[in-house]
Design a protein around this motif. Structure first.
Motif, PDB file in Angstrom:
ATOM      1  N   GLY A  82       0.014  52.118 -26.771  1.00  0.00           N
ATOM      2  CA  GLY A  82      -0.095  51.006 -27.700  1.00  0.00           C
ATOM      3  C   GLY A  82      -1.551  50.839 -28.027  1.00  0.00           C
ATOM      4  N   THR A  83      -1.860  49.985 -28.929  1.00  0.00           N
ATOM      5  CA  THR A  83      -3.239  49.822 -29.336  1.00  0.00           C
ATOM      6  C   THR A  83      -4.095  49.546 -28.102  1.00  0.00           C
ATOM      7  OG1 THR A  83      -2.467  48.988 -31.441  1.00  0.00           O
ATOM      8  CG2 THR A  83      -4.784  48.584 -30.891  1.00  0.00           C
ATOM      9  N   GLY A  84      -4.977  50.502 -27.791  1.00  0.00           N
ATOM     10  CA  GLY A  84      -5.869  50.358 -26.640  1.00  0.00           C
ATOM     11  C   GLY A  84      -5.305  50.869 -25.326  1.00  0.00           C
ATOM     12  N   THR A  85      -4.054  51.335 -25.303  1.00  0.00           N
ATOM     13  CA  THR A  85      -3.443  51.854 -24.079  1.00  0.00           C
ATOM     14  C   THR A  85      -2.891  53.240 -24.364  1.00  0.00           C
ATOM     15  OG1 THR A  85      -2.804  49.631 -23.368  1.00  0.00           O
ATOM     16  CG2 THR A  85      -1.672  51.478 -22.314  1.00  0.00           C
ATOM     17  N   TRP A  86      -3.288  54.219 -23.547  1.00  0.00           N
ATOM     18  CA  TRP A  86      -2.803  55.585 -23.686  1.00  0.00           C
ATOM     19  C   TRP A  86      -1.682  55.799 -22.690  1.00  0.00           C
ATOM     20  CZ3 TRP A  86      -7.414  54.041 -25.169  1.00  0.00           C
ATOM     21  CH2 TRP A  86      -7.994  54.634 -26.285  1.00  0.00           C
ATOM     22  N   ALA A  87      -0.683  56.616 -23.077  1.00  0.00           N
ATOM     23  CA  ALA A  87       0.443  56.915 -22.197  1.00  0.00           C
ATOM     24  C   ALA A  87       0.894  58.355 -22.432  1.00  0.00           C
ATOM     25  CB  ALA A  87       1.602  55.949 -22.452  1.00  0.00           C
ATOM     26  N   GLY A 137      -1.173  59.883 -25.530  1.00  0.00           N
ATOM     27  CA  GLY A 137      -1.577  59.298 -26.796  1.00  0.00           C
ATOM     28  C   GLY A 137      -1.397  57.806 -26.871  1.00  0.00           C
ATOM     29  N   THR A 138      -1.869  57.288 -27.991  1.00  0.00           N
ATOM     30  CA  THR A 138      -1.721  55.894 -28.338  1.00  0.00           C
ATOM     31  C   THR A 138      -1.677  55.817 -29.857  1.00  0.00           C
ATOM     32  OG1 THR A 138      -2.586  53.654 -28.028  1.00  0.00           O
ATOM     33  CG2 THR A 138      -4.210  55.390 -28.434  1.00  0.00           C
ATOM     34  N   GLY A 139      -1.172  54.784 -30.365  1.00  0.00           N
ATOM     35  CA  GLY A 139      -1.135  54.597 -31.806  1.00  0.00           C
ATOM     36  C   GLY A 139      -1.012  53.115 -32.102  1.00  0.00           C
TER      37      GLY A 139
END
Length: 165
Positions: free
Chosen positions: A56-61, A28-30
């Motif tokens: 983070g905004t624009g990055t999924w982890a 996810g990202t948020g």
């Protein structure tokens, strides 16, 4: 071409039998890498809520967390909710709701489940008698398999049921 969803839940899957703590994982990202997870019982009461920090905004982890229920829930059925809080107004957005079954609400202590293939003449009561030595424990069999048993009087040869252990 559509992009990725803000988050996906890989575990638990819908209707999984879960333990305590409930292991939750996904990708996810948020906004600023923050989103939320909550577990509710079948009465819609919140049992536990946790903040997830991933991406983070624009990055999924990947994310993984263990959500402690603090003891057997009052209902066998419940939900896991994963969602983001809107930066604009604090409302819950992008919510994913996963129906789950609480193993410890069916049998405490709960260790997992066995698989049982229904044969002709079986009933939830007969299966409970065989596995638990008590026909009145049929609700364990029913609740653990509500995703495939809509009426406890109607089970069919060949169905593979989960038997809480």
């Amino acid at each position: 071409m559509p992009g990725f969803l803000p988050f996906t839940v890989r575990q638990p899957q819908p209707f999984d039998l879960v333990d305590d703590p409930v292991g939750v994982c996904g990708v996810g990202t948020g906004f600023e890498g923050v989103f939320e997870a909550r577990i509710r019982d079948g009465n819609n009461n919140e049992l536990v809520q946790m903040t997830i920090n991933a991406g983070g905004t624009g990055t999924w982890a990947n994310f993984h967390l263990d959500m402690s229920l603090g003891g057997p829930p009052p209902t066998p059925q419940g939900t896991l909710e994963v969602y983001e809080l809107s930066a604009r107004d604090g409302s819950e957005i992008e919510k994913i709701i996963v129906p789950i079954t609480f193993g410890p609400a069916l049998l405490n202590p709960y260790r997992g489940f066995a698989q049982y293939t229904v044969v002709g003449g079986d009933t939830p009561s007969a299966i409970a008698q065989q596995w638990y030595g008590n026909a009145n424990s049929w609700t364990r069999v029913y609740e653990a398999n509500r995703n495939q048993i809509t009426n406890p009087n109607l089970i069919f040869p060949g169905q593979v049921l989960r038997i809480p252990q």
